[in-house]
Scaffold this motif. Structure first.
Motif, PDB file in Angstrom:
ATOM      1  N   ALA A 137       0.829  -1.202   0.000  1.00  0.00           N
ATOM      2  CA  ALA A 137       0.000   0.000   0.000  1.00  0.00           C
ATOM      3  C   ALA A 137       0.866   1.257   0.000  1.00  0.00           C
ATOM      4  O   ALA A 137       2.054   1.231   0.348  1.00  0.00           O
ATOM      5  N   ALA A 138       0.259   2.366  -0.372  1.00  0.00           N
ATOM      6  CA  ALA A 138       0.966   3.642  -0.380  1.00  0.00           C
ATOM      7  C   ALA A 138       1.368   4.041   1.033  1.00  0.00           C
ATOM      8  O   ALA A 138       0.793   3.576   2.026  1.00  0.00           O
ATOM      9  N   ALA A 139       2.343   4.938   1.118  1.00  0.00           N
ATOM     10  CA  ALA A 139       2.879   5.333   2.411  1.00  0.00           C
ATOM     11  C   ALA A 139       1.850   6.006   3.303  1.00  0.00           C
ATOM     12  O   ALA A 139       1.982   6.015   4.534  1.00  0.00           O
ATOM     13  N   ASP A 140       0.803   6.570   2.691  1.00  0.00           N
ATOM     14  CA  ASP A 140      -0.218   7.248   3.487  1.00  0.00           C
ATOM     15  C   ASP A 140      -1.411   6.348   3.809  1.00  0.00           C
ATOM     16  O   ASP A 140      -2.435   6.812   4.319  1.00  0.00           O
ATOM     17  N   ALA A 141      -1.299   5.033   3.538  1.00  0.00           N
ATOM     18  CA  ALA A 141      -2.375   4.104   3.876  1.00  0.00           C
ATOM     19  C   ALA A 141      -2.508   4.014   5.391  1.00  0.00           C
ATOM     20  O   ALA A 141      -1.538   4.214   6.135  1.00  0.00           O
ATOM     21  N   PRO A 142      -3.713   3.719   5.887  1.00  0.00           N
ATOM     22  CA  PRO A 142      -3.891   3.584   7.330  1.00  0.00           C
ATOM     23  C   PRO A 142      -2.923   2.565   7.917  1.00  0.00           C
ATOM     24  O   PRO A 142      -2.722   1.485   7.354  1.00  0.00           O
ATOM     25  N   GLY A 143      -2.303   2.923   9.024  1.00  0.00           N
ATOM     26  CA  GLY A 143      -1.341   2.034   9.651  1.00  0.00           C
ATOM     27  C   GLY A 143      -0.507   2.772  10.663  1.00  0.00           C
ATOM     28  O   GLY A 143      -0.917   3.806  11.206  1.00  0.00           O
ATOM     29  N   GLN A 144       0.679   2.258  10.903  1.00  0.00           N
ATOM     30  CA  GLN A 144       1.562   2.835  11.905  1.00  0.00           C
ATOM     31  C   GLN A 144       3.004   2.695  11.431  1.00  0.00           C
ATOM     32  O   GLN A 144       3.384   1.673  10.855  1.00  0.00           O
ATOM     33  N   THR A 145       3.798   3.705  11.684  1.00  0.00           N
ATOM     34  CA  THR A 145       5.222   3.634  11.387  1.00  0.00           C
ATOM     35  C   THR A 145       5.978   3.339  12.677  1.00  0.00           C
ATOM     36  O   THR A 145       5.803   4.032  13.681  1.00  0.00           O
ATOM     37  N   ILE A 146       6.786   2.293  12.641  1.00  0.00           N
ATOM     38  CA  ILE A 146       7.584   1.923  13.802  1.00  0.00           C
ATOM     39  C   ILE A 146       9.059   1.908  13.423  1.00  0.00           C
ATOM     40  O   ILE A 146       9.418   1.952  12.239  1.00  0.00           O
ATOM     41  N   ALA A 147       9.907   1.832  14.435  1.00  0.00           N
ATOM     42  CA  ALA A 147      11.345   1.703  14.219  1.00  0.00           C
ATOM     43  C   ALA A 147      11.777   0.331  14.707  1.00  0.00           C
ATOM     44  O   ALA A 147      11.636   0.010  15.890  1.00  0.00           O
ATOM     45  N   LEU A 148      12.265  -0.491  13.794  1.00  0.00           N
ATOM     46  CA  LEU A 148      12.697  -1.853  14.110  1.00  0.00           C
ATOM     47  C   LEU A 148      14.217  -1.860  14.248  1.00  0.00           C
ATOM     48  O   LEU A 148      14.934  -1.538  13.300  1.00  0.00           O
ATOM     49  N   ARG A 149      14.700  -2.232  15.419  1.00  0.00           N
ATOM     50  CA  ARG A 149      16.145  -2.167  15.675  1.00  0.00           C
ATOM     51  C   ARG A 149      16.862  -3.495  15.435  1.00  0.00           C
ATOM     52  O   ARG A 149      18.056  -3.507  15.133  1.00  0.00           O
ATOM     53  N   SER A 150      16.149  -4.599  15.592  1.00  0.00           N
ATOM     54  CA  SER A 150      16.791  -5.910  15.416  1.00  0.00           C
ATOM     55  C   SER A 150      15.713  -6.969  15.236  1.00  0.00           C
ATOM     56  O   SER A 150      14.522  -6.703  15.377  1.00  0.00           O
ATOM     57  N   GLY A 151      16.138  -8.182  14.920  1.00  0.00           N
ATOM     58  CA  GLY A 151      15.204  -9.296  14.821  1.00  0.00           C
ATOM     59  C   GLY A 151      14.341  -9.235  13.585  1.00  0.00           C
ATOM     60  O   GLY A 151      14.755  -8.759  12.521  1.00  0.00           O
ATOM     61  N   GLY A 152      13.104  -9.703  13.724  1.00  0.00           N
ATOM     62  CA  GLY A 152      12.206  -9.774  12.583  1.00  0.00           C
ATOM     63  C   GLY A 152      10.822  -9.270  12.916  1.00  0.00           C
ATOM     64  O   GLY A 152      10.465  -9.088  14.084  1.00  0.00           O
ATOM     65  N   LEU A 153      10.055  -9.045  11.879  1.00  0.00           N
ATOM     66  CA  LEU A 153       8.676  -8.579  12.015  1.00  0.00           C
ATOM     67  C   LEU A 153       7.871  -9.206  10.891  1.00  0.00           C
ATOM     68  O   LEU A 153       8.340  -9.294   9.755  1.00  0.00           O
ATOM     69  N   ALA A 154       6.655  -9.659  11.215  1.00  0.00           N
ATOM     70  CA  ALA A 154       5.793 -10.257  10.198  1.00  0.00           C
ATOM     71  C   ALA A 154       4.382  -9.748  10.368  1.00  0.00           C
ATOM     72  O   ALA A 154       3.924  -9.493  11.483  1.00  0.00           O
ATOM     73  N   THR A 155       3.694  -9.623   9.253  1.00  0.00           N
ATOM     74  CA  THR A 155       2.293  -9.218   9.240  1.00  0.00           C
ATOM     75  C   THR A 155       1.489 -10.251   8.465  1.00  0.00           C
ATOM     76  O   THR A 155       1.848 -10.608   7.344  1.00  0.00           O
ATOM     77  N   SER A 156       0.425 -10.743   9.092  1.00  0.00           N
ATOM     78  CA  SER A 156      -0.516 -11.652   8.431  1.00  0.00           C
ATOM     79  C   SER A 156      -1.859 -10.950   8.318  1.00  0.00           C
ATOM     80  O   SER A 156      -2.281 -10.264   9.248  1.00  0.00           O
ATOM     81  N   SER A 157      -2.530 -11.127   7.184  1.00  0.00           N
ATOM     82  CA  SER A 157      -3.781 -10.410   6.965  1.00  0.00           C
ATOM     83  C   SER A 157      -4.723 -11.221   6.096  1.00  0.00           C
ATOM     84  O   SER A 157      -4.285 -11.984   5.229  1.00  0.00           O
ATOM     85  N   THR A 158      -6.010 -11.041   6.330  1.00  0.00           N
ATOM     86  CA  THR A 158      -7.028 -11.670   5.491  1.00  0.00           C
ATOM     87  C   THR A 158      -7.558 -10.713   4.431  1.00  0.00           C
ATOM     88  O   THR A 158      -8.464 -11.064   3.679  1.00  0.00           O
ATOM     89  N   THR A 159      -6.986  -9.517   4.353  1.00  0.00           N
ATOM     90  CA  THR A 159      -7.583  -8.481   3.510  1.00  0.00           C
ATOM     91  C   THR A 159      -7.090  -8.488   2.065  1.00  0.00           C
ATOM     92  O   THR A 159      -7.757  -7.910   1.197  1.00  0.00           O
ATOM     93  N   VAL A 160      -5.956  -9.095   1.795  1.00  0.00           N
ATOM     94  CA  VAL A 160      -5.327  -8.924   0.481  1.00  0.00           C
ATOM     95  C   VAL A 160      -5.521 -10.145  -0.414  1.00  0.00           C
ATOM     96  O   VAL A 160      -6.014 -10.029  -1.540  1.00  0.00           O
TER      97      VAL A 160
END
Length: 308
Positions: A198-221
């Protein structure tokens, strides 16, 4: 002195790949390493290729099949995910996904006739002989590593790049992220949304990830039509049908991308009970309900650009 992050984006494994480095001169070498890992994981784990290892195993009619070290690792990873989740992530769900209509690269799926859902066979039926590099599944059982292979590729790629370059690297495969090396000052800026593309202005949140991993699962796409029903790609192994939608999107941070993805997908499957499960595991998580209400757990940041 400000970090000068440089990145590259391309398509692979049916999704968007992003590689970012904190030392600009290292980008080409990082991309070469990531591309190599993606080619290997595709040859090993893509059920959309007749020549892949998983396709050969699924077609083996119950015979043992000698496999590569990477496929052994991917199988171990899938079995671990099943064990950790009590079978909520069951790699024997391949035929369930196929009969539901997800039988080709997602971009090529078309609407079709109604289907009769098929439960997963059950992960204990998988025989893994690591000493002889052999895997066997009963005739008619089809494996699918969709719940873990992409995240495993991100972890392998980030670790491989991290051993080769100066500075830090972030690898995103379809929005599932792995990092290695030294993060930029303030961390890697990551936009968490329903759709990673999605575009940068899509609803959501901006976070700062310093290490490790991050995953997002969704039923919307990843949704498609069968008869009058609209389906999504996260199935309940017990029934073979798409899980009831309680959370539309779940994002989790963990020590690696695989663990983050195990948690985010399992949370979608478990619905309301995922809150206690994630809290007990101490995993920072952001859960978005079907009504758009957001719940955060275990130190996931409330503020924009806060560190996760």
């Amino acid at each position: 002195m400000m970090d000068s992050i440089r990145s590259a984006t391309w398509r692979a494994l049916g999704t968007t790949v992003v590689v970012a480095v904190s030392e600009p001169e290292e980008l080409d070498r990082a991309c070469d390493t990531v591309r190599g890992v993606l080619c290997e994981i595709d040859r090993a784990c893509s059920r959309f290729r007749e020549d892949s290892e998983i396709s050969r195993l699924n077609a083996a009619g119950g015979r043992p099949v000698r496999v590569s070290r990477l496929f052994l690792r991917a199988t171990r990873c899938a079995l671990r995910s099943a064990q950790l989740t009590g079978g909520d992530l069951d790699p024997t769900i391949g035929s369930s996904i196929r009969v539901a209509g997800y039988d080709r690269d997602f971009a090529a799926i078309r609407a079709g006739a109604p289907v009769r859902f098929r439960p997963a066979a059950g992960w204990p039926f998988i025989l893994l002989d690591e000493a002889n590099a052999v895997v066997r599944v009963p005739a008619g059982v089809e494996l699918d590593f969709g719940a873990t292979a992409k995240a495993l590729a991100a972890d392998i790629a980030a670790h491989g790049v991290g051993e080769q370059i100066d500075g830090g690297v972030l690898v995103s495969i379809g929005g599932d992220l792995a990092t290695a090396g030294t993060a930029p000052t303030g961390g890697w800026s990551v936009r968490v949304t329903d759709d990673h593309a999605a575009a940068a202005d899509a609803p959501g949140q901006t976070i700062a990830l310093r290490s490790g991993g991050l995953a997002t699962s969704s039923t919307t796409v990843r949704r498609w039509k069968r008869g009058s029903s609209e389906l999504h790609h996260i199935l309940d192994p017990a029934t073979g049908a798409p899980v009831s939608e309680y959370w539309r999107t779940v994002s989790v941070a963990a020590a690696c991308c695989v663990d983050a993805n195990i948690a985010s997908t399992t949370a979608i499957i478990r619905g309301a009970s995922a809150l206690d499960w994630l809290a007990d595991a101490g995993l920072p998580a952001r859960l978005v309900g079907v009504d758009g209400a957001v719940t955060v757990l275990a130190g996931w940041p409330q503020e924009e650009l806060a560190a996760a």
